[in-house]
Design a protein around this motif. Structure first.
Motif, PDB file in Angstrom:
ATOM      1  N   THR A  91       1.025  -1.688   0.060  1.00 18.63           N
ATOM      2  CA  THR A  91       0.010   0.267   0.003  1.00 18.63           C
ATOM      3  C   THR A  91       1.127   1.094   0.163  1.00 18.63           C
ATOM      4  N   PRO A  93       2.836   4.404  -1.721  1.00 21.11           N
ATOM      5  CA  PRO A  93       2.216   5.839  -2.621  1.00 21.11           C
ATOM      6  C   PRO A  93       2.375   5.400  -3.958  1.00 21.11           C
ATOM      7  N   ARG A  96      -1.140   3.003  -5.281  1.00 19.86           N
ATOM      8  CA  ARG A  96      -2.532   3.635  -4.616  1.00 19.86           C
ATOM      9  C   ARG A  96      -2.986   4.580  -5.591  1.00 19.86           C
ATOM     10  N   GLU A 122      -6.268  16.611  -4.014  1.00 21.03           N
ATOM     11  CA  GLU A 122      -5.595  15.490  -3.786  1.00 21.03           C
ATOM     12  C   GLU A 122      -5.574  14.429  -5.144  1.00 21.03           C
ATOM     13  N   ASN A 170      -3.801  10.489  -3.819  1.00 27.05           N
ATOM     14  CA  ASN A 170      -3.236  10.566  -2.218  1.00 27.05           C
ATOM     15  C   ASN A 170      -2.838   9.386  -2.066  1.00 27.05           C
ATOM     16  N   LYS A 171      -1.433   9.982  -0.989  1.00 27.23           N
ATOM     17  CA  LYS A 171      -0.825   8.989  -0.563  1.00 27.23           C
ATOM     18  C   LYS A 171      -1.617   8.721   0.680  1.00 27.23           C
ATOM     19  N   GLU A 172      -2.250   8.903   1.366  1.00 27.86           N
ATOM     20  CA  GLU A 172      -3.120   8.517   3.098  1.00 27.86           C
ATOM     21  C   GLU A 172      -4.635   8.197   2.503  1.00 27.86           C
ATOM     22  N   ASN A 173      -4.642   7.092   3.100  1.00 25.35           N
ATOM     23  CA  ASN A 173      -6.320   6.576   3.035  1.00 25.35           C
ATOM     24  C   ASN A 173      -7.628   7.763   3.339  1.00 25.35           C
ATOM     25  N   HIS A 174      -8.152   8.796   2.975  1.00 20.21           N
ATOM     26  CA  HIS A 174      -8.912   9.981   2.695  1.00 20.21           C
ATOM     27  C   HIS A 174      -9.602   9.434   1.724  1.00 20.21           C
ATOM     28  N   TYR A 177      -9.697   3.985   0.394  1.00 23.94           N
ATOM     29  CA  TYR A 177      -8.868   3.606   1.759  1.00 23.94           C
ATOM     30  C   TYR A 177      -8.782   1.917   1.248  1.00 23.94           C
ATOM     31  N   TYR A 179      -6.353  -1.923   2.035  1.00 23.91           N
ATOM     32  CA  TYR A 179      -5.284  -2.631   2.839  1.00 23.91           C
ATOM     33  C   TYR A 179      -5.342  -3.339   2.144  1.00 23.91           C
TER      34      TYR A 179
END
Length: 733
Positions: A91, A93, A96, A122, A170-174, A177, A179
């Motif tokens: 997961t 960057p 994603r 993003e 986006n590099k984060e879960n926002h 998502y 997993y």
């Protein structure tokens, strides 16, 4: 009928719409309930605040709180390529990144429009087409806004077809998502304390309140509902759950593209896509008004979670309650749908579904496809406590949102109480069905009252709760206290009046958004003479903060022959402020307890200090307010009744009855020196005259008064010494 609707919508999405409203598909033009948002604004009715402080926020409301853009969205036709994100094994960057295309049809509702804005965060914008013509690439989104300069000037009624090609970065879960399979989550419940891991790689979206902009460019506001089609490409072996009906699955050698279409308008925060290696299974709900017509209820779970009770019936004594058990967890969903359809209106969508995902932490009422945390499908939680029945109720909460939140939707986040308060109240409706009586209903409402009172958020109204706190810090307001707005309406009006008015609300705003004023005005239209005016009711319970704190004191008088007067003083002692009313106008439900009997009565308390007199056929030893029916605090739950003996005597009024305009008199005797007040009240408890107010020595006194200002009817003399009082009744002809 379903096939016809889907075919029409497929045509809508697959063919280009022409530029004028007159050329829109007949399906859009002729559907009475699926209209564009109404831009007309009605001023809210004046609120009588004479007995309480005015609330600045409400008094400043001059019109709709909706901040509209210069267009309405008609359709979203969204494509997302999740093949790479699900085919990867990590997961990071780089794992994603996915590409997407959102084709958005809009209706211009202003004059001289030369630019439009979409919400985008993003997201890298790769290209933009207007009516199939590529335009100069706009600047990348700034402050989460994609600003598009149009190739011409457009006016009210024009339609535009905008295609936005973008890359999710986006590099984060926002919002989106992701997993990975095998990821450790936590240790399971005792006694096993086994390691809980993610069974299959998973990707899903979650948007409430404003996160849809993080995974697709859109008009990310709750008031703007549109038709939607969502297509997602995934590796073979993965399945995609989304809104509406599955139109088709297109396979090639390595991937599958799932095409979902929702024939009902939807707002962006309710749109969803969820993908994993799911096992699907279904139940069916048969409509109440047509049992031959059924609605599929489709579940998406991991294979391991499905197999626990495939071959045997769940038995609480023998089945392992610590295992994830999808078949058992969902066994009450059909009865939940039946219950809400019976109490409210028929289930309003083409299907219902539930998809389990990892690390979600709760549930989300995406239209026709609820997302829930995987932990909801086992009987015992991580702490080892039994959670099955509570989890059934929170599943009912998410289902209730299909009516309250999805069928009708808050137009702004200031109005979120409509959604969350309604669904929390729906939990009580479900428990009423589950227990088979009102005790279940009241028990859930007592729990929500406790949650609110323990929170201490007494200075914040449920309207316009800070957006960042809606689903977190201040759920005691937006969920718990807001549920009492529904409950107290039901209690005040009675089921025979409330439920028809509530169903009317659902029908008026079906597939639309509404504001608090719309909600209030719907009840005003259908219930002309409520015990408490709806302007007052919504002013104090929605636009204002706090709740009444009642202090009771009581006295009784024995008339002999089994006749007793009980005087109940009701004082509201809550601290008044700009946000908390000094007076809550509300029905107060009283219980009178005797040696072997209980009597009930209801009064409208509309003053900070007020008393009421009741004539009962038994000696009352205590009185209480039924706090199951009004959101309040009590200085004492049950108050003992005292008999007054300090006023020695009060003689009969003479003459009685008395002709209007005549003088009347009565005698009263007192022991010791007293501060005495003698007042006359009508039968509604309104004070008409003070006959005497001052100090008197011990002795007998005659009081005289004139009746020329009294209309024919029944009246009462209240003779008070300190906190003791006696009463006598007379009639004016």
């Amino acid at each position: 009928m379903k096939r016809i609707i889907i075919t029409l919508l497929l045509v809508l999405f697959c063919e280009n719409l022409l530029a004028q409203k007159a050329d829109l598909p007949e399906f859009l033009l002729n559907n009475d309930i699926l209209q564009y948002e109404n831009k007309s604004v009605q001023m809210p009715a004046d609120i009588d605040c004479s007995n309480r402080h005015k609330h600045l926020k409400y008094d400043e409301i001059q019109s709709s709180a909706i901040i509209r853009r210069n267009y309405d969205v008609l359709t979203y036709d969204l494509y997302m390529d999740w093949y790479n994100v699900l085919n990867a094994t990590d997961t990071m960057p780089k794992d994603r990144i996915y590409t997407g295309i959102n084709k958005v049809s809009i209706l211009i509702d202003s004059s001289n429009v030369t630019a439009i804005d979409f919400d985008a965060a993003e997201l890298q914008i790769d290209s933009v087409f207007i009516n199939n013509n590529k335009i100069l690439l706009p600047q990348q989104p700034d402050s989460m806004i994609l600003h598009i300069i149009l190739p011409g000037t457009y006016n009210l009624g024009d339609t535009l077809h905008i295609e936005i090609n973008y890359t999710y970065t986006n590099k984060e879960n926002h919002g989106f998502y992701l997993y990975q399979k095998g990821q450790f989550i936590e240790l399971g419940p005792p006694p096993y304390r086994d390691s809980i891991i993610i069974e299959e790689r998973s990707a899903y979206t979650f948007s409430e309140p404003e996160r849809a902009r993080y995974w697709m460019p859109c008009n990310d506001v709750p008031y703007d509902k549109a038709f939607s089609k969502i297509s997602v490409r995934v590796p073979k072996g993965y399945k995609v759950a989304s809104n509406g009906n599955l139109l088709s699955v297109i396979n090639d050698t390595i991937s599958s593209t799932y095409n979902w279409i929702d024939p009902a308008p939807i707002t962006t925060y309710l749109m969803v896509s969820t993908a994993s290696k799911y096992k699907e299974f279904s139940d069916w709900y048969h409509k109440r008004n047509n049992p031959n017509d059924s609605i599929e209820i489709k579940y998406y779970v991991w294979e391991k979670d499905y197999k626990n009770t495939v071959d045997s019936v769940y038995n609480p004594d023998t089945t392992d309650a610590f295992k994830y058990n999808a078949r058992h967890a969902f066994d009450g969903v059909v009865s939940m749908v039946e219950n809400f359809a019976e109490k409210w209106v028929e289930y309003p969508f083409v299907k219902y579904g539930m998809a389990t995902v990892p690390l979600f932490g709760g549930g989300m009422e995406h239209q026709t496809m609820t997302t829930i945390d995987r932990n909801w499908i086992r009987d015992r939680n991580v702490g080892g406590g039994i959670s099955y029945w509570r989890l059934q109720e929170v599943m009912a909460h998410e289902l209730a949102h299909m009516w309250l939140g999805d069928l009708i939707t808050c137009a702004t986040w200031k109005d979120i109480w409509i959604n969350e308060g309604g669904a929390t109240w729906g939990e009580a409706i479900y428990r009423e069905k589950l227990w088979g009586n009102m005790n279940g209903y009241y028990s859930r409402m007592r729990e929500t009252r406790r949650d609110y009172l323990r929170s201490g958020f007494y200075n914040q109204s449920i309207y316009d709760t800070p957006k960042d706190y809606i689903f977190w810090i201040m759920t005691s307001l937006t969920y718990a206290k807001a549920s009492w707005v529904y409950h107290m309406l039901r209690t005040m009006l009675g089921d025979d009046v409330f439920f028809p008015a509530f169903r009317s609300l659902l029908n008026k705003y079906a597939y639309k958004s509404l504001e608090t004023e719309d909600f209030k005005n719907s009840f005003k239209e259908d219930v002309p003479n409520p015990p408490v005016p709806f302007d007052t009711y919504f002013d104090q319970w929605v636009y204002h903060a706090g709740h009444p704190v009642y202090e009771l004191s009581t006295l009784s008088r024995n008339f002999g022959a089994g006749s007793y007067d009980v005087i109940v003083h009701i004082n509201q002692i809550q601290p008044a402020s700009e946000s908390i009313p000094a007076v809550f106008v509300a029905p107060v439900f009283l219980k009178f307890f005797g040696p072997d009997t209980v009597a009930y009565d209801t009064v409208i308390n509309d003053k900070r200090r007020q008393f009421f007199i009741f004539n009962l056929g038994f000696q009352v030893d205590s009185v209480s307010i039924d706090s199951n029916l009004v959101l309040c605090e009590l200085s004492s739950s049950i108050v003992a009744v005292r008999e007054n003996k300090e006023i020695e005597s009060i003689s009969q009024v003479y003459p009685n009855p008395v002709s209007r305009g005549q003088n009347a008199r009565f005698n009263a005797g007192f022991t010791g020196m007293n501060n005495v007040s003698v007042e006359i009240y009508d039968e509604l408890g309104n004070k008409l005259e003070t006959v005497y107010n001052g100090s008197l020595n011990e002795g007998n006194y005659t009081f005289e008064f004139n009746t020329r200002e009294f209309v024919p009817g029944a009246y009462m003399i209240l003779c008070r010494t300190g906190d003791k009082c006696r009463t006598f009744r007379f009639t004016v002809l």
